[in-house]
Design an enzyme around this catalytic site. Structure first.
Site, PDB file in Angstrom:
ATOM      1  N   ARG A 152       0.805  -1.221   0.000  1.00  0.00           N
ATOM      2  CA  ARG A 152       0.000   0.000   0.000  1.00  0.00           C
ATOM      3  C   ARG A 152       0.837   1.269   0.000  1.00  0.00           C
ATOM      4  O   ARG A 152       0.373   2.334  -0.398  1.00  0.00           O
ATOM      5  CB  ARG A 152      -0.883  -0.042   1.256  1.00  0.00           C
ATOM      6  N   GLN A 207       8.001   9.213  14.910  1.00  0.00           N
ATOM      7  CA  GLN A 207       7.784   7.802  15.216  1.00  0.00           C
ATOM      8  C   GLN A 207       8.891   7.360  16.163  1.00  0.00           C
ATOM      9  O   GLN A 207       9.767   8.163  16.507  1.00  0.00           O
ATOM     10  CB  GLN A 207       7.770   6.964  13.927  1.00  0.00           C
ATOM     11  N   ARG A 277      -7.009  12.200  11.189  1.00  0.00           N
ATOM     12  CA  ARG A 277      -5.867  11.976  10.299  1.00  0.00           C
ATOM     13  C   ARG A 277      -6.364  11.952   8.850  1.00  0.00           C
ATOM     14  O   ARG A 277      -7.305  11.221   8.539  1.00  0.00           O
ATOM     15  CB  ARG A 277      -5.189  10.650  10.636  1.00  0.00           C
ATOM     16  N   PRO A 278      -5.750  12.698   7.936  1.00  0.00           N
ATOM     17  CA  PRO A 278      -6.197  12.704   6.542  1.00  0.00           C
ATOM     18  C   PRO A 278      -6.251  11.314   5.915  1.00  0.00           C
ATOM     19  O   PRO A 278      -7.158  11.023   5.133  1.00  0.00           O
ATOM     20  CB  PRO A 278      -5.153  13.588   5.848  1.00  0.00           C
ATOM     21  N   GLY A 310       3.835   3.961  16.440  1.00  0.00           N
ATOM     22  CA  GLY A 310       4.004   2.801  15.575  1.00  0.00           C
ATOM     23  C   GLY A 310       3.018   1.697  15.880  1.00  0.00           C
ATOM     24  O   GLY A 310       2.779   0.835  15.041  1.00  0.00           O
ATOM     25  N   ASP A 312      -0.356   1.343  16.024  1.00  0.00           N
ATOM     26  CA  ASP A 312      -1.694   1.829  15.749  1.00  0.00           C
ATOM     27  C   ASP A 312      -2.538   0.706  15.128  1.00  0.00           C
ATOM     28  O   ASP A 312      -2.357   0.410  13.972  1.00  0.00           O
ATOM     29  CB  ASP A 312      -1.660   3.054  14.840  1.00  0.00           C
ATOM     30  N   GLU A 496       3.560  -8.153   6.173  1.00  0.00           N
ATOM     31  CA  GLU A 496       3.791  -7.121   7.186  1.00  0.00           C
ATOM     32  C   GLU A 496       3.741  -7.671   8.605  1.00  0.00           C
ATOM     33  O   GLU A 496       4.513  -7.269   9.471  1.00  0.00           O
ATOM     34  CB  GLU A 496       2.720  -6.046   7.004  1.00  0.00           C
TER      35      GLU A 496
END
EC number: 3.2.1.28
Length: 565
Positions: A152, A207, A277-278, A310, A312, A496
């Site tokens: 992504r 971060q 958050r955008p 980190g 989230d 991930e």
């Protein structure tokens, strides 16, 4: 009459104060010399809100990354003129006025590749360059090529990159390691800190601070020259994290700094903005609306600050693990962050000494020693027998065990007797067939059970080895590698996160589909392959049976902290 000379404790307090005042100027200077790009929610105002609420795209990040084809003020003016006209089509308006991000090409690896060959082949696939970007692009330019996580993501992320760089170094790509360190130094010089990622909407937060560890990694190849070269940027980053400390009274917090009642200085995660958050606009608004008992701005800040961590999201930040709207990241002092700050102070001391400034080196050592005492006093749960976060509201250490508890071992800040207790707690509560659990709580959030993440596997492995706890360390590596190999054998990719309750399954939860690639998994996998296999017989795949290696019996010789009294 002369004032009495300051006592030794007073002198010790004066040293850090001098450092903080000096470095506050560095932080201000960096901010004054740069023009901060505006994020898309500010540039586009109501248009951004309307597009995101209309859910034109499955992923909210798509429009956050879209590039305006002309001045955003003109686009916004056109929108206000047209939006109430009959037949207005919002999707058509967006398609005409914006260039949408392209989907990344799906990488199809050559057949028959070993795990190591697959990873080595991915490095060029994941490399990007953005020396120049469009005028109103949310993507921030960087002078050198960089490696993205994969899937992504179209930008580089701060803490991900350290574990990616471990793999690049393992593959012999020291040029790429040097490029990425240079990019992060550029961001510090330009913005005063390293943002979450190189997007305008990430500039309000950072971060987990791994930059000093990146420089230390580069120094393995370039020697002390790397430490001396990047000392100014490490100092500026330290100033960012300690910004405001010089004005704090006992019991107060300012941005990322916390001063406890006894004067102990620790840090927390923080985002300078308190809006949705955008990249997750609609989700954040829904979360805030679901808890009308709290101000929406407070929830937004805590969501953003969790993104800065980190983690989230995770039950670690919540009062109720099943309700995201109960998170309160900014009232929690994290054990992993303060371990990294301790490590930053130690590396700053080393770099100052390399630069010939012994006085400054001693001051950083003083700060590191004070922080280590703070970690042992406030971030150790003696009743449970593990490191944990500190709660600013209850004024107590929290009870939850998370994989973050291994960070004091990773940075050699733990007392030896406590490291032994951590090994027992890790094996008893977190170790699973497929690796190390992030927590033992099943909340549906991605930084909770049953998910395991590569960086936490490596932190735990190396941290336990630092204290001679090799059996548990090797158990973690072997279990996680087996999981990675089984998933690769079936799907021909590294992902991930992994479900560690079994082997061969990617993890779930989170705000987007499971991502492949994957930078930090690649890096940790290479490090672990070299850990479990003898140097004279390196392995390209995870062996079918667990090999015996020198690492299982020989501890990594590191300086250990003294046992606690």
């Amino acid at each position: 009459m002369k004032s009495p000379a300051p006592s030794r404790p007073q002198k010790m307090a004066l040293i850090p104060a001098c450092i903080f005042l000096c470095f506050a100027a560095l932080s201000v200077q960096a901010e004054e010399t740069s023009v901060t790009p505006q994020p898309p929610d500010i540039l586009l105002g109501p248009l951004f809100n309307d597009v995101q609420n209309a859910k034109l795209f499955p992923d909210q990040k798509t429009f956050a990354d879209a590039v305006p084809n002309s001045d955003p003020l003109m686009i916004l003016a056109d929108y206000r003129m047209q939006q109430n006209q009959s037949g207005f089509d919002l999707r058509h308006f967006v398609n005409v006025n914006f260039t949408l991000p392209k989907e990344g090409e799906k990488y199809v690896p050559p057949e028959g590749q070993s795990l190591r060959e697959h990873i080595d082949g991915l490095w060029p696939v994941l490399t990007r360059s953005t020396e120049n970007t469009e005028k109103w692009d949310s993507l921030l330019p960087l002078p050198e090529p960089y490696v993205v996580p994969g899937g992504r993501f179209r930008e580089v992320y701060y803490w991900d990159s350290y574990f990616t760089m471990l793999g690049l170094a393992e593959s012999g790509h020291w040029d790429k390691v040097a490029d990425m360190v240079a990019n992060f130094a550029h961001e510090i010089d330009t913005y005063g800190h390293i943002p979450n990622g190189n997007r305008s909407y990430y500039l309000s937060r950072s971060q987990p601070p791994f930059f000093a560890l990146m420089v230390e990694l580069l120094a393995q190849h370039e020697g002390d020259a790397a430490l001396k070269q990047y000392l100014p940027q490490m100092q500026k980053e330290y100033a960012y994290w300690m910004d405001g400390v010089e004005n704090l009274q006992a019991g107060q917090q300012e941005k990322r700094v916390v001063k406890l009642q006894d004067g102990t200085l620790l840090n927390r995660y923080w985002d300078d903005r308190d809006t949705p958050r955008p990249e997750s606009w609609v989700e954040d608004i829904a979360t805030a609306k679901s808890n009308p008992n709290r101000p929406a701005t407070e929830i937004y800040r805590d969501l953003r600050s969790a993104a800065a961590s980190g983690w989230d999201f995770s039950s670690r930040w919540m009062d109720n693990p099943q309700q995201l709207n109960t998170l309160r990241t900014t009232s929690i002092v994290p054990v992993d962050l303060n371990s990294l700050m301790f490590k930053m102070e130690k590396i700053l001391a080393r770099a100052s000494k390399a630069a010939g400034d012994n006085a400054m080196a001693n001051q950083y050592e003083t700060l590191a020693n004070a922080r280590q005492k703070g970690i042992e006093k406030y971030l150790w749960n003696d009743q449970q027998g593990w490191y944990a976060d500190y709660d600013l509201k209850s004024h107590k250490v929290r009870n939850q065990l998370t994989a973050a508890a291994l960070f004091p071992l990773y940075v050699n800040a733990a007392a030896k007797d406590r490291a032994s207790k951590m090994a027992t707690a890790t094996k008893t509560h977190l170790l699973q067939p497929g690796g190390l659990n992030t927590t033992s709580v099943k909340s549906g959030q991605q930084w909770d059970a049953p998910n395991g993440w590569a960086p936490l596997q490596w932190v735990a492995t190396e941290g336990l080895q630092n204290y001679g706890q090799n059996e548990v360390a090797m158990d973690i590596s072997w279990h996680f590698l087996t999981n990675v190999q089984h998933t690769y054998d079936r799907e021909k990719k590294l992902v991930e996160k992994y479900d560690v309750s079994t082997t061969g399954t990617g993890g779930g939860g989170g705000e987007y589909p499971l991502q492949d690639g994957f930078g930090w998994t690649n890096g940790v996998t290479l490090k672990m392959l070299d850990l479990i296999c003898p140097k004279e017989q390196p392995c390209d795949n995870v062996p079918a049976t667990r090999p015996l290696s020198e690492s299982t019996t020989q501890p990594v010789k590191q300086k250990e902290a003294e046992p606690t009294p």
